[in-house]
Design an enzyme around this catalytic site. Structure first.
Site, short mmCIF file in Angstrom:
data_model
loop_
_atom_site.label_atom_id
_atom_site.label_comp_id
_atom_site.label_asym_id
_atom_site.label_seq_id
_atom_site.Cartn_x
_atom_site.Cartn_y
_atom_site.Cartn_z
N CYS A 277 0.72 -1.34 -0.03
CA CYS A 277 -0.02 0.04 -0.01
C CYS A 277 0.79 1.10 -0.01
O CYS A 277 1.52 1.52 -1.03
CB CYS A 277 -1.15 -0.18 1.10
SG CYS A 277 -2.30 1.00 1.05
N HIS A 278 0.92 1.94 0.92
CA HIS A 278 1.81 3.24 1.16
C HIS A 278 3.17 2.89 1.94
O HIS A 278 4.01 3.70 1.90
CB HIS A 278 1.06 4.20 2.08
CG HIS A 278 -0.01 4.99 1.51
ND1 HIS A 278 -1.37 4.41 1.25
CD2 HIS A 278 -0.09 6.38 0.85
CE1 HIS A 278 -2.10 5.07 0.59
NE2 HIS A 278 -1.45 6.24 0.40
#
Length: 186
Positions: A102-103
């Protein structure tokens, strides 16, 4: 079995921390949650609370066989902790496997771990990955050398297969899957 670090800061994506932690422990690996301090409660996006097992100031990259970096907005907070940044940079220098979902690849950008590599991430940080020298692709899970990346919680299955294969000394593979980023970002 391996010793694996999972990095922790506030507003982590709950499933991206807990699912790897449970799967790794289930597979017999020692899991150490590394956070800025061990006295604080770190709250996930959906309300679960996690404490760190080891303060980042005391964490050494060479003590771990692999580092997992969950997403949510926690990697933005992780990048503000000099000890977490040092841990990831030292792991990069030592070529210790790292897995960001994800991030999570934001930390890999900060550590200059993506230069010349293929990666994926949540689509909102594509430019960050590209500016860090990566070739960004819209695939479920990307394995390039000692770096494993995935897009979001829906990709946790293939992300964990790659992590577990890496820890077993097997060749981990990228998984294409169906595109999830909007057409305008590809």
């Amino acid at each position: 079995m391996a010793k694996v670090s999972i990095l922790l800061e506030k507003t982590f994506e709950d499933n991206e921390l807990h699912y790897p932690r449970l799967r790794l422990a289930e597979a017999g690996h020692e899991v150490v949650v590394v956070a800025p301090n061990t006295d604080s409660d770190y709250k996930g996006k959906y309300g679960t609370v996690q404490k760190g097992d080891l303060a980042s100031a005391n964490a050494q990259a060479g003590d771990f066989d692999l580092i997992v970096i969950p997403g949510g907005s926690s990697p933005d907070h992780m990048r503000r902790d000099e000890h977490l940044v040092r841990l990831v940079r030292d792991a990069q220098k030592a070529r210790i496997p790292m897995a960001g979902i994800c991030h999570g690849p934001w930390m890999l950008c900060t550590a200059d771990a993506l230069r010349g590599r293929r990666c994926t991430s949540f689509f909102s940080i594509i430019d960050d990955c590209r500016n860090a020298g990566a070739e960004w692709v819209d695939e479920e899970t990307v394995v390039d050398g000692h770096i494993i990346t995935a897009r979001h919680p829906d990709d946790l299955g293939s992300f964990m297969k790659a992590i577990l294969a890496t820890l077993a000394g097997e060749q981990a593979h990228s998984v294409k899957g169906s595109p999830k980023a909007p057409d305008w970002v590809r």
